[in-house]
Design a protein around this motif. Sequence first.
Motif, PDB file in Angstrom:
ATOM      1  N   VAL A 200      31.394  32.188  44.334  1.00 14.57           N
ATOM      2  CA  VAL A 200      32.015  33.177  43.452  1.00 14.57           C
ATOM      3  C   VAL A 200      31.288  33.216  42.108  1.00 14.57           C
ATOM      4  O   VAL A 200      31.140  34.269  41.492  1.00 14.57           O
ATOM      5  CB  VAL A 200      33.513  32.867  43.266  1.00 14.57           C
ATOM      6  CG1 VAL A 200      34.151  33.852  42.302  1.00 14.57           C
ATOM      7  CG2 VAL A 200      34.235  32.919  44.607  1.00 14.57           C
ATOM      8  N   ALA A 201      30.821  32.049  41.647  1.00 12.57           N
ATOM      9  CA  ALA A 201      30.047  32.018  40.398  1.00 12.57           C
ATOM     10  C   ALA A 201      28.736  32.788  40.557  1.00 12.57           C
ATOM     11  O   ALA A 201      28.314  33.510  39.645  1.00 12.57           O
ATOM     12  CB  ALA A 201      29.775  30.574  39.996  1.00 12.57           C
ATOM     13  N   THR A 202      28.089  32.651  41.701  1.00 10.28           N
ATOM     14  CA  THR A 202      26.864  33.416  41.948  1.00 10.28           C
ATOM     15  C   THR A 202      27.163  34.911  41.989  1.00 10.28           C
ATOM     16  O   THR A 202      26.378  35.719  41.478  1.00 10.28           O
ATOM     17  CB  THR A 202      26.218  32.969  43.272  1.00 10.28           C
ATOM     18  OG1 THR A 202      25.969  31.563  43.228  1.00 10.28           O
ATOM     19  CG2 THR A 202      24.913  33.698  43.517  1.00 10.28           C
ATOM     20  N   GLU A 208      28.570  43.302  37.856  1.00 16.36           N
ATOM     21  CA  GLU A 208      29.443  43.685  36.748  1.00 16.36           C
ATOM     22  C   GLU A 208      30.896  43.732  37.237  1.00 16.36           C
ATOM     23  O   GLU A 208      31.150  43.933  38.425  1.00 16.36           O
ATOM     24  CB  GLU A 208      29.039  45.070  36.226  1.00 16.36           C
ATOM     25  CG  GLU A 208      27.643  45.155  35.665  1.00 16.36           C
ATOM     26  CD  GLU A 208      27.529  44.471  34.311  1.00 16.36           C
ATOM     27  OE1 GLU A 208      28.565  44.100  33.736  1.00 16.36           O
ATOM     28  OE2 GLU A 208      26.390  44.313  33.833  1.00 16.36           O
ATOM     29  N   PRO A 209      31.880  43.574  36.332  1.00 15.57           N
ATOM     30  CA  PRO A 209      33.283  43.548  36.759  1.00 15.57           C
ATOM     31  C   PRO A 209      33.728  44.786  37.521  1.00 15.57           C
ATOM     32  O   PRO A 209      34.467  44.676  38.500  1.00 15.57           O
ATOM     33  CB  PRO A 209      34.044  43.404  35.431  1.00 15.57           C
ATOM     34  CG  PRO A 209      33.089  42.734  34.528  1.00 15.57           C
ATOM     35  CD  PRO A 209      31.729  43.251  34.903  1.00 15.57           C
ATOM     36  N   HIS A 210      33.291  45.985  37.097  1.00 17.07           N
ATOM     37  CA  HIS A 210      33.757  47.199  37.759  1.00 17.07           C
ATOM     38  C   HIS A 210      33.147  47.371  39.146  1.00 17.07           C
ATOM     39  O   HIS A 210      33.605  48.211  39.928  1.00 17.07           O
ATOM     40  CB  HIS A 210      33.470  48.436  36.899  1.00 17.07           C
ATOM     41  CG  HIS A 210      32.014  48.691  36.673  1.00 17.07           C
ATOM     42  ND1 HIS A 210      31.283  48.024  35.717  1.00 17.07           N
ATOM     43  CD2 HIS A 210      31.144  49.534  37.280  1.00 17.07           C
ATOM     44  CE1 HIS A 210      30.033  48.451  35.729  1.00 17.07           C
ATOM     45  NE2 HIS A 210      29.907  49.362  36.667  1.00 17.07           N
ATOM     46  N   GLU A 211      32.121  46.586  39.488  1.00 21.22           N
ATOM     47  CA  GLU A 211      31.515  46.600  40.823  1.00 21.22           C
ATOM     48  C   GLU A 211      31.968  45.403  41.652  1.00 21.22           C
ATOM     49  O   GLU A 211      31.752  45.361  42.859  1.00 21.22           O
ATOM     50  CB  GLU A 211      29.991  46.536  40.720  1.00 21.22           C
ATOM     51  CG  GLU A 211      29.342  47.621  39.871  1.00 21.22           C
ATOM     52  CD  GLU A 211      27.867  47.361  39.655  1.00 21.22           C
ATOM     53  OE1 GLU A 211      27.071  48.277  39.914  1.00 21.22           O
ATOM     54  OE2 GLU A 211      27.507  46.244  39.243  1.00 21.22           O
ATOM     55  N   TRP A 374      39.867  48.848  47.046  1.00 18.92           N
ATOM     56  CA  TRP A 374      41.219  49.116  46.551  1.00 18.92           C
ATOM     57  C   TRP A 374      41.401  48.480  45.169  1.00 18.92           C
ATOM     58  O   TRP A 374      41.937  49.092  44.249  1.00 18.92           O
ATOM     59  CB  TRP A 374      42.231  48.556  47.534  1.00 18.92           C
ATOM     60  CG  TRP A 374      43.592  49.183  47.485  1.00 18.92           C
ATOM     61  CD1 TRP A 374      44.050  50.096  46.570  1.00 18.92           C
ATOM     62  CD2 TRP A 374      44.655  48.943  48.382  1.00 18.92           C
ATOM     63  NE1 TRP A 374      45.360  50.429  46.842  1.00 18.92           N
ATOM     64  CE2 TRP A 374      45.757  49.736  47.961  1.00 18.92           C
ATOM     65  CE3 TRP A 374      44.800  48.131  49.513  1.00 18.92           C
ATOM     66  CZ2 TRP A 374      46.984  49.731  48.628  1.00 18.92           C
ATOM     67  CZ3 TRP A 374      46.026  48.123  50.172  1.00 18.92           C
ATOM     68  CH2 TRP A 374      47.102  48.918  49.741  1.00 18.92           C
ATOM     69  N   MET A 375      40.937  47.239  45.023  1.00 19.82           N
ATOM     70  CA  MET A 375      41.028  46.548  43.739  1.00 19.82           C
ATOM     71  C   MET A 375      40.297  47.318  42.641  1.00 19.82           C
ATOM     72  O   MET A 375      40.826  47.501  41.537  1.00 19.82           O
ATOM     73  CB  MET A 375      40.427  45.148  43.841  1.00 19.82           C
ATOM     74  CG  MET A 375      41.321  44.083  44.412  1.00 19.82           C
ATOM     75  SD  MET A 375      40.596  42.465  44.128  1.00 19.82           S
ATOM     76  CE  MET A 375      39.166  42.502  45.193  1.00 19.82           C
ATOM     77  N   ILE A 453      41.653  35.646  43.752  1.00 19.99           N
ATOM     78  CA  ILE A 453      40.468  34.879  43.368  1.00 19.99           C
ATOM     79  C   ILE A 453      39.585  35.692  42.425  1.00 19.99           C
ATOM     80  O   ILE A 453      39.055  35.160  41.433  1.00 19.99           O
ATOM     81  CB  ILE A 453      39.685  34.436  44.612  1.00 19.99           C
ATOM     82  CG1 ILE A 453      40.508  33.432  45.414  1.00 19.99           C
ATOM     83  CG2 ILE A 453      38.348  33.817  44.220  1.00 19.99           C
ATOM     84  CD1 ILE A 453      39.861  32.952  46.679  1.00 19.99           C
ATOM     85  N   THR A 454      39.425  36.993  42.687  1.00 19.38           N
ATOM     86  CA  THR A 454      38.643  37.831  41.780  1.00 19.38           C
ATOM     87  C   THR A 454      39.269  37.841  40.389  1.00 19.38           C
ATOM     88  O   THR A 454      38.581  37.708  39.370  1.00 19.38           O
ATOM     89  CB  THR A 454      38.547  39.262  42.329  1.00 19.38           C
ATOM     90  OG1 THR A 454      37.999  39.233  43.649  1.00 19.38           O
ATOM     91  CG2 THR A 454      37.654  40.120  41.442  1.00 19.38           C
ATOM     92  N   MET A 455      40.581  37.960  40.348  1.00 16.32           N
ATOM     93  CA  MET A 455      41.283  38.003  39.061  1.00 16.32           C
ATOM     94  C   MET A 455      41.163  36.675  38.320  1.00 16.32           C
ATOM     95  O   MET A 455      40.968  36.645  37.092  1.00 16.32           O
ATOM     96  CB  MET A 455      42.751  38.342  39.316  1.00 16.32           C
ATOM     97  CG  MET A 455      43.598  38.550  38.076  1.00 16.32           C
ATOM     98  SD  MET A 455      45.226  39.197  38.504  1.00 16.32           S
ATOM     99  CE  MET A 455      45.811  37.947  39.666  1.00 16.32           C
ATOM    100  N   LEU A 456      41.254  35.570  39.029  1.00 18.20           N
ATOM    101  CA  LEU A 456      41.153  34.255  38.397  1.00 18.20           C
ATOM    102  C   LEU A 456      39.800  34.065  37.713  1.00 18.20           C
ATOM    103  O   LEU A 456      39.709  33.492  36.631  1.00 18.20           O
ATOM    104  CB  LEU A 456      41.372  33.149  39.432  1.00 18.20           C
ATOM    105  CG  LEU A 456      42.813  32.943  39.908  1.00 18.20           C
ATOM    106  CD1 LEU A 456      42.841  32.001  41.113  1.00 18.20           C
ATOM    107  CD2 LEU A 456      43.686  32.399  38.791  1.00 18.20           C
TER     108      LEU A 456
END
Length: 534
Positions: A200-202, A208-211, A374-375, A453-456
């Motif tokens: 997830v760090a990689t 970018e966040p929006h992608e 969706w996110m 997990i994405t949000m965290l």
Amino acid sequence: MASFDEKIPDVPQPSTASTKESVKSPVIPDTFPKDEINTIPPDPEPANRAENSLPPIPVPLLKRRGLLAQATLIPEVENARAYSRPIKWILTWILSISTLIAPIGTSIFYPALHQVETDLHTTDTITNLSLAFYLLAMAIFPFWWANWAAAFGRRNVYLLSFSLGVVFAVLAAISKSIGMLIAMRLLSGGCSASVQAVGVATMTDLWEPHERGRAMGIFFLGPQLGPFLAPIIGGALADRWGWRSTMWFMVIIAAAMLMVLLLGLPETSSRQEKSWWRQTQDRLGDRNSISKFLIAARILILDPFASLYVLRYPVMLLPMLYLGIFTVFFYVLNISMEQTFAAPPYNFSTLIIGLCYIPSSLGYIVGSLIGGRWMDYVMLRSARKANRFDENGKPIVFPEDRVQENAILGGLIPVASLIWYGWSIQYKVFWLVPLIANFFTGFGIVVIVSMNITMLTEFLPGDVRPLSCSVLARNGLGCVGTVIGAPMLNSTLQNGWTFTIWAVVALACLPIIFILGVFGPRWRQSMPNQRPNT
């Protein structure tokens, strides 16, 4: 109205103060523990944001970082987000495929559990410990992997863990006792967890966040393909050559993934970060050699568990609790399928039991493909609805924007499908009926897992601690699920009441979604090391 396929513009990253001030100097309250401040990595994002529009600058061959870095076919660049989109997707798929090793290592064993009991002269409860300890190691080792990746580089951790994984898989395949098998499975599980912790760090390095929502959906496709493929492969192998052939398959797949990582994945972490060794030297000061050795050992072995500090923040604790609950009934469900379909009136063979995992795995795959888009869609829609735009007219996004109707539906669907599965299989209904229910359970699980997990990762950008704790929540409680699954199913609860109980627990956790929506902004702003969502 916007659609999932709408092109999302470049999104500036918000901060709780003025953007320039918060990027240059993250606000850390005086009450934040000193030891925890030392674990916070420097923020590489200002440089990343400034360079994202520039073409990728390859690093000279001899200056590339990581083990055998000169062997990579994709060169390391100064800023990983400057890679072209095709290269980013190639790297994303490499990571996604590499995550297969952990779920395959778990699920490939399910169809062969009875063979292990017979061959090694043990009970089903003891045999399930080989699964439980595998998951326990997957829960604990990420604390080390994540911190060692920050210290020594992501590529080094990937290559080291997969190399050790090959060795331990060989030893598991030649185990002569249940004790040796459990020990080797424990070590194998620890090695397989590296991609879950560091991957997830990689992904954050690359996207970018929006992608990131869509990219994370592809990343989580790997962990969902594992439960889809592994029981089928495990059932076929065990039916033809016995349970040891499943372990030899793990040797082959771990070695193949090691070669893919060696040739295809360069180091992606920011080159602007102060090196771990220089940070450690600052902490060691002028102490003598023995003191330096002991302190360095503590930093490498014990300090990673300081990541648990983040659990005292509600925006960290609540999503992880929700993740853990969903993981528990996931493993109870898998154990139920293995036990129930092998017994009358179904009497399925090992191979057919493996095929029975296909519907739930299809649900995981569909959830991964839809959930990511969706996110991103609901996050962008929330920014527009709240009229959050910068001076250039671009929307500003926050992590809690991801929690919308996708979270509500993802949480409600497994509640209904668990009850559907439990009582249909309790009354020995035609086998297709409970398997259809498992499709919806799989869909709901992956929507919730990928969203949380994405949000965290976005509540504390650039910080490895949420990743480690999220893996602990999933695999630690997954270990609980494997231990309590068989006793619950074999008790008077049986399938019907067992899954009714877990459906009620899942329903009771649903308010977490509304709590995050209401209190998320306030909690996020009060967190230490508050950075832009990058």
